[in-house]
Design a protein around this motif. Structure first.
Motif, PDB file in Angstrom:
ATOM      1  N   LEU A  35       6.016  16.190  -0.758  1.00 24.52           N
ATOM      2  CA  LEU A  35       6.262  17.530  -1.289  1.00 24.52           C
ATOM      3  C   LEU A  35       6.296  18.559  -0.173  1.00 24.52           C
ATOM      4  O   LEU A  35       6.451  19.742  -0.404  1.00 24.52           O
ATOM      5  N   ALA A  56      -0.656  25.498 -10.973  1.00 25.70           N
ATOM      6  CA  ALA A  56       0.672  25.425 -10.367  1.00 25.70           C
ATOM      7  C   ALA A  56       0.659  26.173  -9.041  1.00 25.70           C
ATOM      8  O   ALA A  56       0.140  27.290  -8.958  1.00 25.70           O
ATOM      9  N   ASN A  58       2.891  27.303  -5.443  1.00 21.47           N
ATOM     10  CA  ASN A  58       4.193  27.443  -4.813  1.00 21.47           C
ATOM     11  C   ASN A  58       4.123  26.755  -3.451  1.00 21.47           C
ATOM     12  O   ASN A  58       3.434  27.204  -2.556  1.00 21.47           O
ATOM     13  N   ARG A  60       6.556  25.507  -0.560  1.00 20.37           N
ATOM     14  CA  ARG A  60       7.894  25.534   0.021  1.00 20.37           C
ATOM     15  C   ARG A  60       8.977  25.878  -1.001  1.00 20.37           C
ATOM     16  O   ARG A  60      10.010  25.239  -1.073  1.00 20.37           O
ATOM     17  N   GLY A  61       8.700  26.850  -1.835  1.00 15.72           N
ATOM     18  CA  GLY A  61       9.715  27.320  -2.777  1.00 15.72           C
ATOM     19  C   GLY A  61       9.763  26.550  -4.083  1.00 15.72           C
ATOM     20  O   GLY A  61      10.456  26.943  -5.009  1.00 15.72           O
ATOM     21  N   ALA A  62       9.038  25.433  -4.168  1.00 16.64           N
ATOM     22  CA  ALA A  62       9.019  24.687  -5.426  1.00 16.64           C
ATOM     23  C   ALA A  62       7.679  24.926  -6.108  1.00 16.64           C
ATOM     24  O   ALA A  62       6.667  25.133  -5.441  1.00 16.64           O
ATOM     25  N   VAL A  63       7.678  24.919  -7.421  1.00 14.05           N
ATOM     26  CA  VAL A  63       6.438  25.108  -8.160  1.00 14.05           C
ATOM     27  C   VAL A  63       5.900  23.737  -8.553  1.00 14.05           C
ATOM     28  O   VAL A  63       6.538  23.002  -9.297  1.00 14.05           O
ATOM     29  N   ILE A  64       4.742  23.399  -8.016  1.00 16.74           N
ATOM     30  CA  ILE A  64       4.174  22.068  -8.221  1.00 16.74           C
ATOM     31  C   ILE A  64       2.791  22.199  -8.835  1.00 16.74           C
ATOM     32  O   ILE A  64       1.960  22.956  -8.339  1.00 16.74           O
TER      33      ILE A  64
END
Lengths: 79, 716
Positions: A35, A56, A58, A60-64
């Protein structure tokens, strides 16, 4: 251990922090690496699920979303 | 989510299946990418083959392929599973890696998400380590532009050394350029000069220590530098695949084994153990991605995710998260219930009108009465029933649910519910496989591949049937309308049945959690494994496409299945009802035999028989019940809910019967298609039998308790 290091699960919502140490091992560790979670990656805590876990982030720009078990194995330094 | 031809098996490629190059003439193009980057949309747009697409990570759970033609050449596009990496951390990554690595595709298209390019480059760089025949497709470029993210594809292409094409597959933007670039790479008209990743000096030296031996063994059939790196990394699954695909048994080669040992010692001496090696490899790739993106990507607005953030802060909030979820579910049910009546009657009029014409024709041709009985009153009428009662609710529910899926809401459901699954020692993604189960349990079972841990995957597989599939919804809707909604009047009736249907689904979810927990404490002991769930950006759904596709897909699929299953069932029931032994029909004999069991569970023998005969498809359970009640063994013409209620009530149904049938419909053995899929997925008869037994036992227990409690309390 430096004093300003906290577990990622304790990162207050809306705050960002820099990853300093990953203590998870094996498959869990590789998943985090995939990720883009490596030393120095900036992470922001965004939302908590209704029951408070998972959270959740953030990355690197993705919501994980990560469960607290995983997030407790990531040490971060508050920005 | 839907059960399309691809997901039911006709075009599935199993794990490690090699496309037979001799049987298909054409260039093989692999389509890879991170989960949820619109890979399936690119696939559909290029091939026109209709594969179901959705907005959640891990959608493409099996390898599908389709064909297209460009400049008079045939291309076979293979949709390989969406992965974040090719380091074989999961079964899907293994499939993806094996395809790119061993199937020798003429080109590999790596689809990336323009709004999240940096992370996507990880996979691009890993692919470039294996092969230079790569085209990078920067998809969702419109969304990136809306978020004021600018991507310089020229610069990106210069850095990566392969063609980079910006696309928006939904609007077909950039697809011509993409096909052209693929054509040029596949036919060798453009020679790529792929970026070579170099690692620390120590790692490079270690690679060189084993590379000659690797080259010797693999004989140039595969990129030896990459294989060397993977061997150093201790990738056991690669060893298996090398053996499986190329017949190289590395551990048998003593020189290589020694070199590998030396190289590992060398790394250890320099303070790099296995975990550190992996860290360094990954970190290096990520830092290159970072650096490339700094160069080629610029952000006009740093706060580009604000809207999503605001939506999520409501949809996943402590106060609104769960209520909004339930409300959305209820609204979908209400629309389905309220909207299905009219088209049902319309279809019934049409189909039974055709039946009258057919009867006229049979009479005019002097066809014997029994043939008319078997074909028309038995077979055709069952078909007409299934279509008119079952099809409308499916055709309404399915597109509505797909809309939620397309919006990207379902991962939020998994996010909201995860804690419950964690407490049940199950995987958070089980909520996603449950959602797939709403469409079809067989699709849900295949979807369980998104769960990596075998233990948690089995739990999700066994419990998937507790989510009522599209084939059971119409039965649940009809019964809740008659026996629960029917107690209220008029408009409030549909509201009551909506609530009861929502309650049934909630019960299904509760049972899923309870059974998962029980399984985790008994035959599938273990702790929840690690889990990271991506919440993809919300996307504007393709409303027109959803409606057209789901109605067409659903209609064709349901009609096909009805013809294949309902018609023969109608035939069998007609025979059973009309062949008499000792003055009583076989149907009555069998139902009589099952009656004690039925009564014990609040139902009757005919209902139990219908569930058994409904094994091939749940859609036909209710029609079989009705058909059996008709003395002649054939259905009467369907004219509406009121008539249905009349038939059931005059055959002794009480609200308790209705509730027990609903419960048993929710909890019983999966249909034959699902069982077959479970057998295929688990490769184990034992787990297939357990998947049969667990829900059946749950249904029997639930019905037994409810029926006897109601009788004891004098309620029925």
């Amino acid at each position: 251990m430096k004093e300003n290091l906290i577990e990622l699960k304790n990162l207050p919502l809306g705050r960002t922090a820099k990853v300093k140490h990953l203590s998870s091992i094996g498959a869990a560790r590789r998943r985090l690496l995939d990720l883009g979670l490596i030393n120095g990656t900036v992470v922001e805590a965004m939302h908590k699920s209704p029951s408070g876990d998972p959270t959740a982030y953030n990355i690197r720009g993705a919501v994980i979303a990560l469960r607290s078990e995983e997030a407790s194995k990531i040490l971060v330094e508050l920005n | 989510m839907g059960l399309t031809n691809q997901s039911t098996g006709s075009s599935l490629l199993g794990n490690g299946t090699i496309i037979d190059r001799t049987s298909c003439s054409g260039f093989i193009i692999a389509l890879s990418g991170n989960p949820n980057v619109g890979k399936s949309t690119v696939f559909n747009s290029l091939t026109g083959l209709n594969q179901h697409t959705g907005n959640w990570p891990g959608k493409t759970v099996a390898t599908c392929y389709g064909k297209y033609k460009y400049k008079n050449k045939n291309f076979i596009l293979v949709d390989i599973p969406g992965t974040y990496s090719l380091m074989a951390n999961s079964a899907e990554e293994e499939i993806a890696r094996d395809f790119v690595c061993f199937e020798n595709p003429d080109a590999t298209v790596v689809v990336t998400d323009a709004t999240c390019l940096e992370r996507n480059l990880n996979l691009v760089l890993q692919t470039l380590e294996i092969t230079g025949k790569v085209v990078v497709c920067v998809n969702l470029i419109d969304e990136a532009e809306r978020k004021k993210i600018h991507i310089d594809c020229k610069k990106l292409s210069d850095r990566l050394g392969v063609p980079v094409i910006a696309t928006n597959a939904r609007s077909k933007r950039g697809l011509d350029e993409l096909t052209d670039a693929v054509y040029n790479i596949a036919l060798g008209f453009v020679r790529a000069n792929p970026l070579q990743i170099t690692y620390d000096e120590t790692i490079e030296q270690a690679i060189e220590l084993i590379r000659p031996a690797v080259r010797e063994v693999t004989g140039g059939k595969i990129n030896d530098r990459w294989v060397s790196l993977r061997l150093l990394d201790g990738d056991a699954s690669l060893l298996e695949s090398l053996n499986k695909f190329l017949g190289f048994n590395i551990p048998d080669n003593s020189i290589l084994r020694q070199d590998l040992k030396k190289a590992r010692q060398f790394l250890e001496q320099n303070g790099i153990n296995a975990d550190q090696l992996r860290d360094r490899i990954v970190s290096r790739i990520i830092s290159i991605s970072e650096e490339i993106c700094r160069d080629a990507v610029s952000f006009g607005n740093k706060q580009y995710n604000d809207t999503d953030r605001k939506i999520d802060s409501i949809l996943t909030s402590k106060i609104f998260g769960i209520p909004v979820m339930l409300a959305l579910l209820a609204v979908i049910f209400w629309l389905t219930i309220a909207g299905a009546n009219y088209p049902s009657e319309l279809l019934a009029n049409l189909l039974f009108g055709i039946e009258d014409r057919l009867t006229d024709i049979f009479i005019s041709l002097n066809v014997p009465g029994w043939i008319h009985g078997v074909l028309i009153t038995g077979t055709y009428r069952t078909l007409a029933w299934v279509v008119s009662v079952m099809l409308p609710p499916m055709a309404i529910f399915f597109p509505l649910f797909t809309l939620l899926e397309d919006l990207g809401y379902l991962p939020r459901v998994a996010f909201n519910l995860d804690n419950f699954f964690k407490k049940a020692c199950a995987h958070g993604k089980q909520a996603l496989t449950m959602c797939m189960g709403f469409g079809c349990n067989a699709a849900g079972v295949i979807g369980c591949r998104i769960i990596d841990s075998p233990r948690e995957r089995l739990i999700a597989t066994i419990t998937n049937t507790f989510v009522p599939c599209n084939g059971r919804f119409p039965t649940l809707i009809a019964l809740s309308a008659i026996f629960i909604g029917g107690m209220a009047n008029g408009a409030s009736g549909s509201l009551v049945s909506t609530l009861s249907l929502t309650a049934v689904v909630l019960l299904g979810i509760t049972i899923t959690l309870v059974v998962s927990k029980i399984l985790s404490k008994t035959i599938l002991k273990g702790l929840p494994s690690s889990f990271a769930l991506e919440l993809p950006p919300y996307r504007k759904p393709q409303v027109g496409r959803i409606i057209v596709r789901s109605i067409l897909d659903r209609t064709i699929f349901v009609l096909g299945r009805a013809a294949a299953v309902a018609a023969p069932a109608g035939f069998i029931i007609w025979i059973m009802a009309n062949v008499r032994v000792g003055g009583v029909s076989i149907l009555a004999h069998t139902a009589g035999f099952l009656d004690p069991l039925g009564k014990l569970l609040g139902m009757d023998g005919y209902i139990i028989l219908a569930f058994i005969l409904g094994l091939p498809a749940n859609e036909i359970v209710l029609p079989i019940i009705i058909m059996s009640y008709m003395a002649s063994g054939s259905l009467i013409e369907y004219s509406g809910m009121e008539q249905l209620r009349h038939i059931l009530v005059s055959n002794g149904w009480t609200p308790l019967t209705g509730i027990c049938v609903m419960l048993f419909s929710l909890m019983h053995f999966p249909c034959a298609t699902t069982l077959w899929t479970i057998r295929k997925e688990t490769r184990s008869m034992k787990w297939t039998l357990i998947s049969f037994a667990v829900p059946t036992a749950a249904g029997i227990i639930a019905c037994f308790i409810i029926a006897n409690a109601a009788r004891f309390l004098g309620l029925a």
